[in-house]
Scaffold this motif. Structure first.
Motif, PDB file in Angstrom:
ATOM      1  N   UNK A  33      -2.380   6.124  -5.858  1.00 42.88           N
ATOM      2  CA  UNK A  33      -1.794   5.254  -6.882  1.00 42.88           C
ATOM      3  C   UNK A  33      -1.022   4.097  -6.256  1.00 42.88           C
ATOM      4  N   UNK A  34      -1.235   2.896  -6.812  1.00 44.91           N
ATOM      5  CA  UNK A  34      -0.367   1.745  -6.573  1.00 44.91           C
ATOM      6  C   UNK A  34       0.344   1.483  -7.893  1.00 44.91           C
ATOM      7  N   UNK A 123     -11.673   5.268  -5.996  1.00 42.46           N
ATOM      8  CA  UNK A 123     -10.924   5.229  -4.737  1.00 42.46           C
ATOM      9  C   UNK A 123      -9.435   4.978  -4.934  1.00 42.46           C
ATOM     10  N   UNK A 124      -9.071   4.259  -6.012  1.00 44.04           N
ATOM     11  CA  UNK A 124      -7.686   3.870  -6.232  1.00 44.04           C
ATOM     12  C   UNK A 124      -7.344   3.940  -7.707  1.00 44.04           C
ATOM     13  N   UNK A 125      -6.039   4.100  -7.981  1.00 47.99           N
ATOM     14  CA  UNK A 125      -5.497   4.006  -9.337  1.00 47.99           C
ATOM     15  C   UNK A 125      -4.390   2.958  -9.323  1.00 47.99           C
ATOM     16  N   UNK A 126      -4.554   1.915 -10.118  1.00 52.09           N
ATOM     17  CA  UNK A 126      -3.546   0.858 -10.227  1.00 52.09           C
ATOM     18  C   UNK A 126      -2.837   1.028 -11.561  1.00 52.09           C
ATOM     19  N   UNK A 145       0.806   5.940  -3.407  1.00 47.60           N
ATOM     20  CA  UNK A 145       0.555   5.385  -2.070  1.00 47.60           C
ATOM     21  C   UNK A 145       1.472   4.196  -1.805  1.00 47.60           C
ATOM     22  N   UNK A 146       1.798   3.429  -2.884  1.00 47.05           N
ATOM     23  CA  UNK A 146       2.586   2.226  -2.733  1.00 47.05           C
ATOM     24  C   UNK A 146       3.220   1.882  -4.068  1.00 47.05           C
TER      25      UNK A 146
END
Length: 410
Positions: A33-34, A123-126, A145-146
Motif C-alpha cells: 500500500x501507498x 502489484x500495488x494498492x494506492x 509500504x509508503x
C-alpha cells in the motif's frame, strides 16, 4: 446504499474495523500500500504515481474519492474501473456482513474496496484518504509500504481543527512506525507537526527542501534528491502547483525503486479529470473559438492555484462559472481570482442538498472584488459569458459541480 447508510461524516475507525473483521480482514490481504493524505494535490499525486508504476508494467489497485460521473471511478482494480457485477457483489457482501449495525456510506464503500482489492491480483494498492487521515476509513492498514502527505491547508475545519497545526496533526495520523513518509512543501506550522509525528513513529522522512527538491528551470521540471538529478518535461497536468505535486510523486516513485524512465512517464502521462481540464465536447462548442476549462478545487489554496494557472496562460478575456457548497470558505476561494477574471457567473449545483444558492455565491464574489451575475445553470452561464465576449471560460468551485458537468456530456 445512500438510503440505508446516510452520507454523513463521523470520524472514527471502530465501525470500519468491526466490519473488516466480519469480512475476514481483507485489508490485510491487499498488495503493498501507498497511502496518501493532504488537503490539496492528493488525487494528482496518486495519478502520477500510478502512471509511473504502470509504465514499468505493474498493476495498480486505486481507491480515490469522491467520484465525478460514476461511483465506479472510486475503485480501480488492476488498472481498470471495477465492473458493475463485481461492484454489486462486494457491496452486497459488505451489507450482509454489516447487518443492521450503524455505518456511514464512505465507511462501507471503503470496506467494499478492500474486499475487491483482496480478491484481485495486482502489484500495488494506492489509497487516497477521504477526509483527514488519523480517523479516516482508509487508515486501517498497519504496515503500508509508503505514506505520502501532500500540501496541507485550511479545509474541513469543523472536523479537523481550526489551525494548520491541528489539521496537519490529523493528516499525519497515517504515518506508521518505521514506514518512510514523503512530505510535500508545507507551511512551517504544518511541517513541524508532521515531522514531530514521524520522529515519534521512527518513520524516515523524505521532505521537500531537505531530502528532495523540485522546480522549473528553462521550461523543464528539474528534480533533485540524494540519488541524483532528473531533468524532465513539465507535467502533463497543467498549472504551477503541479510542479510540487510532481516532485512529491517523484520522491515517492524513487523511494519505490522506479527507473528514471518510469518516473518520467509518471509526470508526463498522468491524467486526472477536473483538475484544470480542457473540455472539448458539446459545452466547449458553445464557446466557439474560445476555451472551456474545468476545475474542482474548492478551498483558498485551490483558488490561489487556479489564479496562478490562469496567470501563466496567454492573455484572454476570462469569465468564471462558479458553484460551491455551503460548507466551504467561499470568500477565501474567491479572493485570489479577483485579479484574473473579468466576470463571474454564479450557479447553484444541481441535485446537491448542500449547494450554496447562486445569489449567495455571487454576493461572496462581489465582496472579493469580482463582477458577478447569477445564471440559471452552467449552459446558461456559458451562453451569457460567450455573448459578452469571453475568450476563456473556467467552470470551478466544487467537485460536485465538476461531476455534474462531466455527466452532462461535456
Amino acid at each position: 446504499m445512500t438510503r440505508l447508510h446516510p452520507k454523513i461524516i463521523d470520524l472514527t475507525l471502530a465501525r470500519v474495523e468491526r466490519l473488516l473483521a466480519a469480512l475476514g480482514h481483507p485489508e490485510r490481504r491487499v498488495p503493498p500500500v501507498v497511502h496518501v493524505a493532504g488537503t490539496n494535490g492528493k488525487g494528482s499525486t496518486v495519478a502520477m504515481i500510478r502512471a509511473g508504476l504502470e509504465a514499468q508494467g505493474d498493476l495498480c489497485h486505486v481507491y480515490t474519492s469522491p467520484h465525478l460521473a460514476r461511483f465506479h471511478e472510486r475503485i480501480r482494480l488492476a488498472g481498470e474501473l471495477i465492473g458493475e457485477e463485481h461492484l454489486m457483489a462486494v457491496l452486497d457482501r459488505c451489507m450482509e456482513a454489516n447487518g443492521e449495525e450503524p455505518i456511514t456510506f464512505f465507511e462501507i464503500t471503503t470496506c467494499a474496496a478492500f474486499q475487491a482489492f483482496a480478491e484481485t491480483p495486482a502489484d500495488w494498492t494506492l489509497l487516497e484518504v477521504g477526509l483527514g487521515g488519523r480517523l479516516d476509513a482508509t487508515n486501517v492498514v498497519d504496515r503500508p509500504r509508503l505514506t505520502v502527505i501532500t500540501p496541507v491547508d485550511m479545509d474541513h475545519q469543523q472536523y479537523l481543527g481550526d489551525t494548520l497545526g491541528k489539521i496537519a496533526g490529523e493528516k499525519a495520523g497515517i504515518i506508521k512506525r518505521g514506514v518512510p513518509v514523503v512530505v510535500s512543501r508545507h507551511h512551517p506550522e504544518a511541517l513541524e507537526v508532521i515531522e514531530a509525528r514521524a520522529a515519534r513513529m521512527g518513520a524516515p522522512v523524505l521532505a521537500y527542501g531537505q531530502q528532495w527538491h523540485a522546480g522549473v528551470e528553462d521550461g523543464r521540471l528539474v528534480y533533485r534528491d540524494e540519488r541524483g538529478l532528473l531533468d524532465l518535461p513539465l507535467p502533463n497536468l497543467p498549472g504551477p502547483h503541479q510542479i510540487i505535486n510532481a516532485g512529491t510523486a517523484l520522491a515517492a516513485m524513487r523511494e519505490l525503486g522506479l527507473s528514471d524512465e518510469a518516473c518520467e512517464a509518471g509526470v508526463t502521462r498522468a491524467e486526472w479529470p477536473a483538475r484544470m481540464q480542457r473540455l472539448r465536447g458539446p459545452l466547449a462548442e458553445m464557446v466557439g473559438p474560445g476555451e472551456l476549462w474545468l476545475d474542482g478545487g474548492h478551498n483558498p489554496a485551490a483558488g490561489e492555484a487556479i489564479a496562478a494557472t490562469l496567470t501563466g496562460m496567454p492573455p484572454a478575456r476570462t469569465h468564471l462559472v462558479c458553484g460551491m457548497l455551503n460548507t466551504k470558505d467561499v470568500g477565501g476561494f474567491m479572493q485570489p481570482l479577483a485579479g484574473v477574471a473579468e466576470r463571474l457567473w454564479a450557479v447553484s449545483i444541481p441535485n446537491e442538498a448542500n449547494t450554496l444558492p447562486a445569489e449567495v455565491t455571487a454576493e461572496h464574489a462581489r465582496e472579493a472584488g469580482l463582477t458577478a451575475d447569477v445564471a440559471d445553470g452552467v449552459r446558461e452561464a456559458i451562453a451569457a459569458a460567450t455573448g459578452m465576449g469571453a475568450q476563456r471560460i473556467l467552470i470551478c468551485g466544487s467537485l460536485y459541480l465538476a461531476g455534474h458537468v462531466l455527466r452532462s456530456g461535456a
